[in-house]
Design a protein around this motif. Structure first.
Motif, mmCIF file in Angstrom:
data_model
loop_
_atom_site.group_PDB
_atom_site.id
_atom_site.type_symbol
_atom_site.label_atom_id
_atom_site.label_comp_id
_atom_site.label_asym_id
_atom_site.label_seq_id
_atom_site.Cartn_x
_atom_site.Cartn_y
_atom_site.Cartn_z
ATOM 1 N N ASN A 113 70.085 28.836 57.000
ATOM 2 C CA ASN A 113 69.637 30.091 57.585
ATOM 3 C C ASN A 113 70.718 31.175 57.593
ATOM 4 O O ASN A 113 70.483 32.283 58.101
ATOM 5 C CB ASN A 113 69.123 29.848 59.008
ATOM 6 C CG ASN A 113 67.828 29.057 59.024
ATOM 7 O OD1 ASN A 113 66.995 29.202 58.134
ATOM 8 N ND2 ASN A 113 67.653 28.191 60.011
ATOM 9 N N TRP A 114 71.875 30.858 57.040
ATOM 10 C CA TRP A 114 72.933 31.848 56.881
ATOM 11 C C TRP A 114 72.988 32.233 55.404
ATOM 12 O O TRP A 114 73.594 31.560 54.587
ATOM 13 C CB TRP A 114 74.276 31.310 57.369
ATOM 14 C CG TRP A 114 74.279 31.121 58.855
ATOM 15 C CD1 TRP A 114 73.909 30.002 59.544
ATOM 16 C CD2 TRP A 114 74.643 32.103 59.828
ATOM 17 N NE1 TRP A 114 74.016 30.209 60.897
ATOM 18 C CE2 TRP A 114 74.468 31.493 61.102
ATOM 19 C CE3 TRP A 114 75.090 33.414 59.754
ATOM 20 C CZ2 TRP A 114 74.740 32.176 62.297
ATOM 21 C CZ3 TRP A 114 75.361 34.089 60.937
ATOM 22 C CH2 TRP A 114 75.185 33.474 62.187
ATOM 23 N N ILE A 115 72.345 33.342 55.069
ATOM 24 C CA ILE A 115 72.171 33.747 53.670
ATOM 25 C C ILE A 115 73.171 34.817 53.267
ATOM 26 O O ILE A 115 73.766 34.763 52.192
ATOM 27 C CB ILE A 115 70.730 34.254 53.455
ATOM 28 C CG1 ILE A 115 69.723 33.138 53.789
ATOM 29 C CG2 ILE A 115 70.534 34.738 52.014
ATOM 30 C CD1 ILE A 115 68.285 33.610 53.844
ATOM 31 N N TRP A 116 73.391 35.797 54.150
ATOM 32 C CA TRP A 116 74.187 36.968 53.780
ATOM 33 C C TRP A 116 75.598 36.941 54.350
ATOM 34 O O TRP A 116 76.379 37.852 54.100
ATOM 35 C CB TRP A 116 73.481 38.238 54.232
ATOM 36 C CG TRP A 116 72.090 38.360 53.689
ATOM 37 C CD1 TRP A 116 70.930 38.258 54.378
ATOM 38 C CD2 TRP A 116 71.706 38.596 52.332
ATOM 39 N NE1 TRP A 116 69.838 38.414 53.558
ATOM 40 C CE2 TRP A 116 70.292 38.634 52.284
ATOM 41 C CE3 TRP A 116 72.419 38.788 51.133
ATOM 42 C CZ2 TRP A 116 69.577 38.848 51.112
ATOM 43 C CZ3 TRP A 116 71.698 39.008 49.961
ATOM 44 C CH2 TRP A 116 70.311 39.038 49.953
ATOM 45 N N GLN A 117 75.910 35.942 55.110
ATOM 46 C CA GLN A 117 77.284 35.755 55.585
ATOM 47 C C GLN A 117 77.443 34.317 56.053
ATOM 48 O O GLN A 117 76.458 33.605 56.271
ATOM 49 C CB GLN A 117 77.626 36.729 56.726
ATOM 50 C CG GLN A 117 77.007 36.381 58.062
ATOM 51 C CD GLN A 117 77.388 37.329 59.170
ATOM 52 O OE1 GLN A 117 76.548 37.747 59.943
ATOM 53 N NE2 GLN A 117 78.671 37.689 59.293
ATOM 54 N N LYS A 118 78.687 33.901 56.232
ATOM 55 C CA LYS A 118 78.962 32.567 56.743
ATOM 56 C C LYS A 118 78.864 32.577 58.259
ATOM 57 O O LYS A 118 79.227 33.551 58.914
ATOM 58 C CB LYS A 118 80.353 32.116 56.298
ATOM 59 C CG LYS A 118 80.489 31.920 54.789
ATOM 60 C CD LYS A 118 81.884 31.428 54.424
ATOM 61 C CE LYS A 118 82.005 31.214 52.918
ATOM 62 N NZ LYS A 118 83.363 30.750 52.520
ATOM 63 N N ARG A 119 78.386 31.458 58.784
ATOM 64 C CA ARG A 119 78.173 31.377 60.225
ATOM 65 C C ARG A 119 79.458 31.649 61.008
ATOM 66 O O ARG A 119 79.442 32.359 62.025
ATOM 67 C CB ARG A 119 77.611 30.009 60.605
ATOM 68 C CG ARG A 119 77.317 29.849 62.097
ATOM 69 C CD ARG A 119 76.580 28.570 62.390
ATOM 70 N NE ARG A 119 77.339 27.392 61.997
ATOM 71 C CZ ARG A 119 76.886 26.146 62.088
ATOM 72 N NH1 ARG A 119 75.651 25.944 62.519
ATOM 73 N NH2 ARG A 119 77.624 25.125 61.730
#
Length: 579
Positions: A113-119
């Motif tokens: 669910n982290w597509i555009w940045q790292k958690r």
């Protein structure tokens, strides 16, 4: 032969009667419109956060429940851009409301669910941050909230969810012996129920059922308040001596000329300025605080839709914005002593390089004074009002990002942002849910007021807690005594801590409707509603409404006659926080 003639006459008469009956049936029948009544235990109108929590709780108590959403998207503001949760005190949130935020945390614990940045690179922003070790997460993308809500609903066995069904507000509510027996949609579909819950932001079912309500600001004298009514003054003291900078925040810098031709009143006022003076401080009126869209923006180049200039863009609509910058003395970074020093927004970070972007300063996303007719307007007129808000806000964002009269530093800051490709159904990345901060408010046997928020009075039948400050956005834009433009209506005042919300404030008067509960447009003064009107609180009240509804069905009570000790036992059983 005479007998035969009599028989023939009777048959002919019967044939004519049948033909006439058949014609009447054909006249009443409309193709594509269902004429049957579908029966449920609990009928919930409005798939907002309150409506969803009501439906889930009703199902868990074994009730056959119908959840009606007038649009094609559930979740209201929680799935419509308000990802920065306004709470005040997290410990006040229990039950299904906390369960939702716990599920949000579980959602973001999944790497996919982290597509555009790292958690690990995400740092939530705004007023409500998630501390290490918390069981819940308080900031989220609209799409995440929608996924969580749908997952929660899908696990329940007794919920029927229907979309795009709007109440026939003129004649769609049928009452029998003081109770609603059925409601009819514009489509013709009829739904019957034992208990009805109005979970809309507008209070449409409540109003159509003949329940008492109000729109606008009460006079301070009505309930013994100090923060209600007209608020054109600079500073006001509450009953607990806490300071409310009513005129200082979200206002223009000094010296902004209001006229089309500077200094010339004969040239006329610039757009969106009310020619009437505010009136006497503390007096009531029928005006409501401003609406806007809580924008979901991103600066990720692969997911960003750049701000576009609307086709019917009018530069004059933003002249006040230009003049506000031009009137600033010294570097624009010092225009304001709070918030973003350059851009008129609150840009709170959400996961995946997105934001929850809200109004801030004198000329911003709030379309001040342009929503007064919304609560009572027809569906068609509401759509026009929402569209005007959308076009105004889209024009504002293009102006801030690209117009040459905007300072370069502001343009550089705004133009790197845009709407998201992956959040909403529209091609322009714009959400459909307008931020209805306030519409109708019920008047029941108990009205929540400023005194409740400040704990100067309390209730003996709590169904949840409020904890956010008393918050009213601006209501009017006018010309002050010095001949400059100002905003009026902003109030930001502290509460004395979490305070109880009365059960009687979410049910109508005993003499009006015996089987309706109203957890959103509840009975509260304008300023008290400004504290209560938060999404997690609506979830809490929605769950409590469903618990009350289930008890009323099981024990054959009217909603007003439920013994509070019975209600309290079930509220605690389902983990509501009451004190």
């Amino acid at each position: 032969m005479k007998k035969l003639n009599l028989v023939m006459i009777k048959l002919k008469s019967i044939s004519v009667s049948l033909a006439l009956a058949f014609i009447l049936i054909l006249g009443a029948y409309q193709p594509g419109i269902s004429q049957t009544i579908q029966q449920y235990d609990i009928v919930i109108y409005g798939g907002t956060s309150a409506g969803i929590s009501s439906a889930i709780q009703s199902s868990r108590m074994g009730k056959k429940v119908l959840l009606i959403e007038p649009t094609n998207r559930i979740g209201g503001l929680t799935t419509g851009g308000l990802g920065q949760t306004d709470i005040g005190n997290k410990q006040a949130i229990g039950g299904l409301s906390r369960e939702f935020y716990q599920n949000i945390k579980s959602y973001y614990q999944k790497p996919e669910n982290w597509i555009w940045q790292k958690r690990e690179s995400y740092r939530d922003g705004g007023q409500t941050t998630t501390a290490a070790g918390e069981d819940a997460m308080w900031t989220f993308e609209p799409s995440a909230a929608l996924k969580v809500y749908k997952d929660m609903l899908s696990k329940e066995q007794h919920i029927t969810l229907v979309y795009n069904q709007r109440l026939n507000r003129k004649s769609g509510v049928k009452k029998t012996a003081g109770k609603i027996s059925s409601i009819q949609m514009e489509s013709g579909q009829i739904y019957g129920g034992k208990i009805f819950i109005d979970a809309t932001y507008e209070g449409d079912l409540m109003a159509a059922a003949g329940v008492s309500y109000t729109v606008g600001r009460e006079s301070n004298s009505q309930y013994g308040e100090s923060l209600n009514g007209i608020q054109a003054n600079k500073v006001s003291l509450t009953l607990r001596k806490t300071v409310s900078m009513n005129g200082a925040y979200h206002n223009f810098v000094e010296g902004v000329d209001p006229y089309i031709k500077k200094g010339d009143p004969k040239s006329g006022l610039l757009p969106f300025i009310d020619p009437e003076k505010p009136g006497i401080d503390g007096k009531g009126d029928t005006k409501i605080q401003a609406y806007c869209y809580r924008m979901t923006l991103t600066d990720h180049p692969d997911n960003r839709i750049p701000f576009a200039k609307p086709a019917d863009y009018k530069e004059l609509d933003y002249e006040l914005l230009f003049r506000n910058y031009e009137a600033a003395e010294g570097p624009i970074e010092k225009m304001y002593d709070y918030g973003d020093p350059l851009v008129p927004w609150i840009n709170s970070d959400m996961p995946n390089r997105k934001t929850d972007t809200n109004n801030q300063k004198g000329f911003s996303t709030d379309f001040i004074g342009q929503n007064y007719s919304y609560p009572e307007a027809s569906y068609e007129e509401r759509e026009k009002i929402a569209d005007r808000h959308k076009k105004y806000q889209q024009g504002l964002m293009w102006t801030l990002a690209y117009h040459p009269r905007i300072p370069a530093k502001v343009r550089d800051a705004v133009s790197k942002w845009g709407t998201c490709k992956d959040e909403y159904e529209s091609k322009d990345g714009w959400q459909g849910q307008l931020y209805i901060r306030e519409a109708r408010r019920m008047i029941s046997d108990y009205v929540m007021t400023q005194k409740n928020c400040e704990k100067l009075t309390s209730v003996d039948d709590p169904v949840g807690l409020g904890a956010y400050g008393m918050d009213s956005h601006n209501i009017k834009r006018y010309v002050d005594a010095n001949g400059f433009v100002k905003n009026e209506g902003n109030v930001e005042a502290h509460v004395a801590g979490p305070y109880p919300i009365s059960y009687k404030s979410i049910v109508p008067k005993k003499t009006e409707v015996g089987n309706l509960i109203v957890p959103v447009c509840l009975s509260a003064s304008h300023i008290a509603f400004g504290s209560i009107r938060m999404e997690p609180v609506f979830m809490v009240l929605g769950q409590s409404a469903a618990i009350a509804a289930s008890i009323a069905i099981d024990k054959n009570y009217t909603v007003q006659n439920i013994p509070y000790n019975e209600l309290q036992n079930d509220l605690k059983k389902y983990k509501q926080v009451l004190e």
